[in-house]
Design an enzyme around this catalytic site. Structure first.
Site, PDB file in Angstrom:
ATOM      1  N   ARG A 291       0.821  -1.216   0.000  1.00 28.63           N
ATOM      2  CA  ARG A 291       0.000   0.000   0.000  1.00 28.63           C
ATOM      3  C   ARG A 291       0.852   1.263   0.000  1.00 28.63           C
ATOM      4  NH1 ARG A 291      -2.159   0.484   4.630  1.00 28.63           N
ATOM      5  NH2 ARG A 291      -3.049  -1.607   4.789  1.00 28.63           N
TER       6      ARG A 291
ATOM      7  N   ASP B  73      -7.064  22.942  -9.272  1.00 27.06           N
ATOM      8  CA  ASP B  73      -7.201  21.856 -10.257  1.00 27.06           C
ATOM      9  C   ASP B  73      -6.508  22.351 -11.527  1.00 27.06           C
ATOM     10  OD1 ASP B  73      -8.017  20.125 -12.283  1.00 27.06           O
ATOM     11  OD2 ASP B  73      -9.972  19.744 -11.363  1.00 27.06           O
TER      12      ASP B  73
ATOM     13  N   LYS C 197      -6.026  12.556 -17.778  1.00 29.01           N
ATOM     14  CA  LYS C 197      -6.103  13.344 -19.026  1.00 29.01           C
ATOM     15  C   LYS C 197      -4.724  13.406 -19.699  1.00 29.01           C
ATOM     16  CE  LYS C 197     -10.144  14.220 -17.186  1.00 29.01           C
ATOM     17  NZ  LYS C 197     -11.215  13.283 -17.331  1.00 29.01           N
TER      18      LYS C 197
HETATM   19  C1  LIG Z   1     -11.144  19.478 -14.683  1.00 33.98           C
HETATM   20  C2  LIG Z   1     -11.260  18.068 -14.199  1.00 33.98           C
HETATM   21  N1  LIG Z   1     -10.798  17.787 -12.980  1.00 33.98           N
HETATM   22  C3  LIG Z   1     -10.869  16.540 -12.475  1.00 33.98           C
HETATM   23  C4  LIG Z   1     -11.433  15.525 -13.200  1.00 33.98           C
HETATM   24  C5  LIG Z   1     -11.566  14.169 -12.569  1.00 33.98           C
HETATM   25  O1  LIG Z   1     -10.688  13.263 -13.096  1.00 33.98           O
HETATM   26  P1  LIG Z   1     -11.006  11.681 -13.078  1.00 33.98           P
HETATM   27  O2  LIG Z   1     -11.993  11.471 -14.185  1.00 33.98           O
HETATM   28  O3  LIG Z   1      -9.671  11.066 -13.298  1.00 33.98           O
HETATM   29  O4  LIG Z   1     -11.582  11.350 -11.751  1.00 33.98           O
HETATM   30  C6  LIG Z   1     -11.912  15.771 -14.477  1.00 33.98           C
HETATM   31  C7  LIG Z   1     -12.505  14.675 -15.293  1.00 33.98           C
HETATM   32  O5  LIG Z   1     -13.126  14.879 -16.311  1.00 33.98           O
HETATM   33  C8  LIG Z   1     -11.832  17.085 -14.995  1.00 33.98           C
HETATM   34  O6  LIG Z   1     -12.314  17.393 -16.204  1.00 33.98           O
END
Ligand SMILES: Cc1ncc(COP(=O)(O)O)c(C=O)c1O
Length: 394
Positions: free
Chosen positions: A61, A186, A211
């Protein structure tokens, strides 16, 4: 060769995490599949427990060289970073980062254009634990008015991933810092390739590595990178919540990282060409792309970012039915959530369903495009054909 010279980002992406102790004699860090790590004697088993250090075997882990190498490489992308935690999705990264700093009774500030599941986590889970979330206009300029005595943290997203408003991240972080408020960003759209966050004042920078980092639409992954002040609590929270990423997924993400620079440059060039072409189309009301002056917050993008990625939106004149017909008429663009992969995607998006402070005029229909690595002329031809097929629809 001198190792003192600061290395350019593209070089760091190729070399990051490839320490001899991780790779051995091969180029890539092997996939270490392991739950149990064996110790040579009881003394070293006890020593492992005592130091609880990263970068040495303890138990599955806590990861293995495959995950540590990826975390190392991501930390190297953010000047001033102390470490990176990995998570099994971007949403897990966002929630664990927030949980590492919030306590019952706190107020969390969140930009109104935040990713919808970030809002759901705040309005559902955090609310149940006595944490109040207040949303704010991403383009607010009176930053001081946001904070109150109970404000503990602020979650930013620049640009928002549906409507692409870019925030003045350094100014908001400076205000937060004066009040001891933790700033989280983010940074999935830009990645540290186009926006290094910690040296702009952000405390915790979050990526849905699903992404652009992975880049091939085949792995779910998230990460949070932070500096010394928040590193221990971020790491402990992730460990207490049992967060671990599979070595296979970490391997694929490391492989994605090696080509991030070339992919991001290609996404940028193609997306900009297509965005500018869309600006000339009579069917389009406006193009929401941070690198275009008509995008709200463009000046902040121009000042703070070194480039733009492949995701943007445009407002199509006409009804919701026309927007749906337009997307259906596309051939090269897949219809699907997510973005950041090599393939182009399109979908109608509905910001009115996920904001509370700045209403979105529901008569304005947005189509979001993820521009992949196909030839941009083919993508333009596909869009042109869809415009042709939907002419005459209101
Ligand atoms: C701007 C943004 N942040 C976070 C996420 C979340 O990522 P995950 O799909 O890997 O949980 C996404 C997913 O589309 C996103 O577009």
């Amino acid at each position: 060769m001198s190792s003192e010279k600061p290395r350019k980002t593209a070089t760091q992406l190729v070399t990051g995490g490839r320490k001899k102790e991780f790779t051995g004699s091969v180029v890539n860090v092997p996939v270490w599949r392991a739950s149990t790590h064996l110790y040579c004697d009881v003394a070293s088993l006890e020593a492992g427990k005592e130091t609880n250090a990263d970068g040495r075997f303890f138990y599955g882990r806590r990861g293995s060289p495959t995950q540590w190498a990826l975390a190392d490489a991501l930390t190297g992308m953010e000047p001033g970073a102390a470490g990176t935690m990995l998570y099994p999705s971007g949403v897990a990264a966002i929630s664990c980062a927030l949980l590492s700093v919030l306590r019952p009774g706190d107020v969390l500030l969140m930009t109104d254009n935040a990713y919808d599941p970030s809002r759901s986590f705040a309005d559902g889970f955090l609310k149940r634990f006595g944490i109040e979330t207040r949303y704010f206009d991403p383009l607010i300029t009176d930053y001081g008015s946001l904070f109150c005595e109970r404000t503990r943290a602020i979650l930013l997203e620049a640009p928002g991933s549906l409507t692409f408003e870019v925030q003045d991240v350094p100014a908001i972080c400076a205000e937060a810092k004066k009040r001891g408020v933790v700033t989280l960003l983010d940074n999935t759209w830009a990645t540290p390739y186009f926006f290094t966050a910690l040296n702009k004042g952000v405390d915790m920078t979050i990526l849905a590595a699903t992404k652009y980092i992975v880049g091939h639409s085949d792995v779910m992954l998230g990460c949070v990178t932070t500096h010394e002040k928040y590193w221990t609590r971020l790491r402990q929270t992730a460990q207490q919540l049992g967060q671990i990423v599979s070595p296979d997924d970490a391997f694929l993400a490391s492989r994605g990282l090696r080509t991030l620079a070339v992919r991001m440059n290609a996404h940028e060039a193609s997306a900009l060409k297509i965005a500018r072409w869309l600006q000339t189309r009579p069917e389009v009301e406006t193009v929401l792309h941070p690198a275009l002056p008509e995008c709200p917050g463009h000046a902040f993008w121009a000042r703070d970012f070194t480039g733009s990625s492949g995701l943007f939106s445009f407002v199509l004149k006409g009804s919701k039915a026309k927007a749906a017909a337009f997307v259906d008429a596309l051939d090269l663009f897949g219809i699907g959530y997510s973005w950041g992969g090599f393939e182009s995607l399109a979908l109608p998006v509905h910001p009115e369903t996920c904001r509370s402070e700045v209403p979105w005029d529901t008569s304005r229909n947005i189509i979001r495009l993820q521009i992949g690595l196909e030839d941009s002329d083919d993508l333009i031809a596909d869009l042109e054909s869809a415009f042709g097929q939907t002419t005459g629809l209101d």
